[in-house]
Scaffold this active site. Structure first.
Site, PDB file in Angstrom:
ATOM      1  N   LYS A 192     -14.499 -12.751   6.189  1.00  0.00           N
ATOM      2  CA  LYS A 192     -15.550 -11.780   6.523  1.00  0.00           C
ATOM      3  C   LYS A 192     -16.839 -12.183   5.817  1.00  0.00           C
ATOM      4  O   LYS A 192     -17.270 -11.560   4.846  1.00  0.00           O
ATOM      5  CB  LYS A 192     -15.127 -10.383   6.102  1.00  0.00           C
ATOM      6  CG  LYS A 192     -13.975  -9.825   6.920  1.00  0.00           C
ATOM      7  CD  LYS A 192     -13.644  -8.429   6.422  1.00  0.00           C
ATOM      8  CE  LYS A 192     -12.266  -7.994   6.842  1.00  0.00           C
ATOM      9  NZ  LYS A 192     -11.736  -6.939   5.949  1.00  0.00           N
ATOM     10  N   GLY A 242     -12.724  -3.842   0.944  1.00  0.00           N
ATOM     11  CA  GLY A 242     -14.074  -3.370   1.267  1.00  0.00           C
ATOM     12  C   GLY A 242     -14.587  -2.394   0.220  1.00  0.00           C
ATOM     13  O   GLY A 242     -15.728  -2.500  -0.237  1.00  0.00           O
ATOM     14  N   GLY A 253      -7.138  -6.796   1.202  1.00  0.00           N
ATOM     15  CA  GLY A 253      -5.847  -6.678   1.868  1.00  0.00           C
ATOM     16  C   GLY A 253      -5.167  -8.024   2.038  1.00  0.00           C
ATOM     17  O   GLY A 253      -3.987  -8.188   1.688  1.00  0.00           O
ATOM     18  N   ARG A 264       0.822  -1.213   0.000  1.00  0.00           N
ATOM     19  CA  ARG A 264       0.000   0.000   0.000  1.00  0.00           C
ATOM     20  C   ARG A 264       0.859   1.267   0.000  1.00  0.00           C
ATOM     21  O   ARG A 264       0.451   2.280  -0.558  1.00  0.00           O
ATOM     22  CB  ARG A 264      -0.943  -0.012   1.201  1.00  0.00           C
ATOM     23  CG  ARG A 264      -2.166  -0.877   0.934  1.00  0.00           C
ATOM     24  CD  ARG A 264      -3.102  -0.894   2.110  1.00  0.00           C
ATOM     25  NE  ARG A 264      -4.415  -1.390   1.708  1.00  0.00           N
ATOM     26  CZ  ARG A 264      -5.319  -1.851   2.561  1.00  0.00           C
ATOM     27  NH1 ARG A 264      -5.050  -1.888   3.861  1.00  0.00           N
ATOM     28  NH2 ARG A 264      -6.488  -2.266   2.121  1.00  0.00           N
TER      29      ARG A 264
HETATM   30  P1  ADP Z   1      -9.463  -9.921   2.291  1.00  0.00           P
HETATM   31  O1  ADP Z   1      -8.655  -9.112   3.271  1.00  0.00           O
HETATM   32  O2  ADP Z   1      -8.663 -10.361   1.103  1.00  0.00           O
HETATM   33  O3  ADP Z   1     -10.746  -9.235   1.913  1.00  0.00           O
HETATM   34  P2  ADP Z   1     -10.644 -11.481   4.432  1.00  0.00           P
HETATM   35  O4  ADP Z   1     -10.144 -10.466   5.398  1.00  0.00           O
HETATM   36  O5  ADP Z   1     -12.098 -11.634   4.258  1.00  0.00           O
HETATM   37  O6  ADP Z   1      -9.913 -11.286   3.021  1.00  0.00           O
HETATM   38  O7  ADP Z   1     -10.144 -12.948   4.870  1.00  0.00           O
HETATM   39  C1  ADP Z   1      -8.781 -13.274   4.994  1.00  0.00           C
HETATM   40  C2  ADP Z   1      -8.609 -14.339   6.031  1.00  0.00           C
HETATM   41  O8  ADP Z   1      -9.473 -15.429   5.791  1.00  0.00           O
HETATM   42  C3  ADP Z   1      -7.216 -14.893   6.053  1.00  0.00           C
HETATM   43  O9  ADP Z   1      -6.567 -14.443   7.226  1.00  0.00           O
HETATM   44  C4  ADP Z   1      -7.427 -16.427   6.054  1.00  0.00           C
HETATM   45  O10 ADP Z   1      -6.634 -17.098   7.023  1.00  0.00           O
HETATM   46  C5  ADP Z   1      -8.892 -16.534   6.426  1.00  0.00           C
HETATM   47  N1  ADP Z   1      -9.501 -17.801   5.964  1.00  0.00           N
HETATM   48  C6  ADP Z   1      -9.529 -18.309   4.738  1.00  0.00           C
HETATM   49  N2  ADP Z   1     -10.124 -19.519   4.724  1.00  0.00           N
HETATM   50  C7  ADP Z   1     -10.479 -19.787   5.991  1.00  0.00           C
HETATM   51  C8  ADP Z   1     -11.086 -20.904   6.643  1.00  0.00           C
HETATM   52  N3  ADP Z   1     -11.470 -21.985   5.970  1.00  0.00           N
HETATM   53  N4  ADP Z   1     -11.285 -20.834   7.975  1.00  0.00           N
HETATM   54  C9  ADP Z   1     -10.885 -19.736   8.667  1.00  0.00           C
HETATM   55  N5  ADP Z   1     -10.297 -18.664   8.130  1.00  0.00           N
HETATM   56  C10 ADP Z   1     -10.082 -18.687   6.800  1.00  0.00           C
HETATM   57 MG    MG Z   2      -8.853  -8.834   5.361  1.00  0.00          MG
END
Ligand code: ADP
Ligand code: MG
Length: 400
Positions: free
Chosen positions: A204, A381, A357, A39
């Site tokens: 999320k 987001g 992120g 970033r």
């Molecule tokens: P982004 O930041 O790309 O939008 P999120 O914040 O929604 O993504 O999610 C990222 C997190 O999701 C990572 O830290 C990863 O460890 C977690 N994650 C992915 N698959 C699973 C799972 N099956 N169970 C728990 N956590 C998970």
């Molecule tokens: Mg995230």
């Protein structure tokens, strides 16, 4: 919408730039290390363009979620240092945001200089829900500058003082990062080349379910992995053991599955899952069918058969948007699904976009070059809300 050039001659003018410098830190005190500076790198072009144009550049940004008061764990000082390295120029640092240090730092700038203000979220006015409180803080920020440039794409979906209210008080323009992000998102929403595949994962879950609603009318295929998958598997009547589950969202997922079938949108769910007894790097992993997750185990990645099927669907696409890791990629034993999906995105003959992120951090951690993808968005987001068809306050406010 106005680019920086619309602000006219910038020589000698103080320009407040809202950047997104919210990078992951390793938490080591007193000198936390930056684990992914993506970033900061993305913020450099606008900052250096303003400095080159002779502006006195005042960068305002947040880091983490401090509770409206100074907290050394969330100081932007190490970020200002990294920014200075990347700019190849000194960067002044104010130890407050709108206090005596900020005033003195800004007053000490000469044309072409850059300063970073301390974490804007150390001030309760930044994120206040009260318009007057936010406005009052924005007025203090505005008094430090003659113009405002909005370049923090990761925060444009937030109605916050340094994103929204300050633009009401100063001549304003859009920075090149926000411009680039919006132009890619426009390509995804207006006339995406088909097949258009959207890959969703991450943790999320309820945040991301909203985007599916809108995408059911737009995408040809929705590929679902990560933590959100278990609510869908539960909606199909499967047990999910101790996996991440949002039980109140089960009916919503069931409805999406029905609507997808009715409208001919393909929803691809994993056929196999990597499970383990605990959420830990060394928890023993096994592969099971998606419909046979043992009661005492949790799904931490998509299985190899699913990863291959997801990869094939992605490679056939002309447009791909991916948000959310397929598994707990931070633990090597559960990173393979994310790696296979990332690899498939790099092989797309068309536009591939990674948003979020953690997703961006995942592809870098797995060793992929930024240039292997069409675009890596700095805002998860914000890009999801744009795809949902929502108005982004920080973009809307720049329109007049
Ligand atoms: P982004 O930041 O790309 O939008 P999120 O914040 O929604 O993504 O999610 C990222 C997190 O999701 C990572 O830290 C990863 O460890 C977690 N994650 C992915 N698959 C699973 C799972 N099956 N169970 C728990 N956590 C998970
Ligand atoms: Mg995230």
């Amino acid at each position: 919408m106005a680019a920086i050039s619309s602000l006219g001659d910038l020589r000698g003018r103080r320009v407040l730039v809202r950047s997104d410098l919210n990078v992951p830190l390793d938490g080591a005190l007193p000198f936390p290390g930056i684990t992914d500076d993506g970033r900061i790198r993305a913020a450099v072009p606008t900052i250096s363009a303003l400095a080159a144009a002779g502006a006195r550049v005042v960068v305002v940004a947040h880091l983490g979620r401090p509770k409206g008061a100074p907290d050394p764990a969330y100081s932007l000082a190490p970020v200002a240092e990294r920014l200075s390295e990347l700019l190849g120029a000194p960067v002044a640092f104010a130890s407050d945001t709108v206090g005596p240090s900020a005033s003195a730092t800004v007053a000490g700038l000469v044309d072409g200089d850059v300063a970073v203000l301390e974490n804007v979220r150390f001030n309760p006015g930044e994120t206040s829900k009260d318009d007057a409180e936010r406005g009052a803080f924005a007025a203090e920020l505005a008094s430090l500058a003659d113009a405002f440039v909005s370049d923090g794409f990761g925060v444009v979906h937030r109605k916050q003082a340094s994103v929204y209210d300050v633009a009401l008080l100063l001549p304003h323009a859009m920075g090149s990062l926000v411009e680039a992000e919006i132009s890619v998102l426009r390509r995804l929403t207006e006339a995406p080349e088909r097949p258009y595949v959207v890959v969703l994962g991450g943790s999320k879950v309820s945040d991301k379910l909203a985007v599916i609603d809108n995408l059911l009318e737009k995408a040809d295929t929705l590929v679902i992995g990560g933590g959100m998958v278990f609510t869908f598997l539960a909606a199909q009547g499967h047990g999910v053991g101790s996996s991440l589950l949002e039980s109140d969202q089960i009916p919503v997922c069931a409805e999406y599955l029905k609507r997808a079938e009715a409208s001919g949108v393909r929803i691809l769910l994993p056929s196999d899952v990597v499970v383990a007894p605990a959420f830990a790097a060394d928890s023993p992993a096994t592969v099971v069918a998606a419909g046979a997750i043992p009661n005492d185990q949790m799904g931490l990645d998509i299985g190899p058969e699913s990863a291959a099927a997801f990869g094939a669907a992605i490679r056939e696409a002309r447009t791909v948007f991916w948000n959310g890791p397929m598994g707990v990629f931070e633990f090597p034993a559960f990173a393979e699904g994310t790696r296979v999906v990332a690899q498939a995105l790099t092989e797309v003959d068309g536009l591939s976009v990674v948003g979020g992120g953690d997703s961006a951090a995942a592809v870098r951690q797995l060793g992929f070059a930024d240039s292997a993808f069409g675009h890596i968005s700095t805002g998860g987001g914000a890009s999801l809300e744009y795809l949902e068809g929502k108005t982004l306050p920080g973009i809307d406010v720049l329109k007049d």
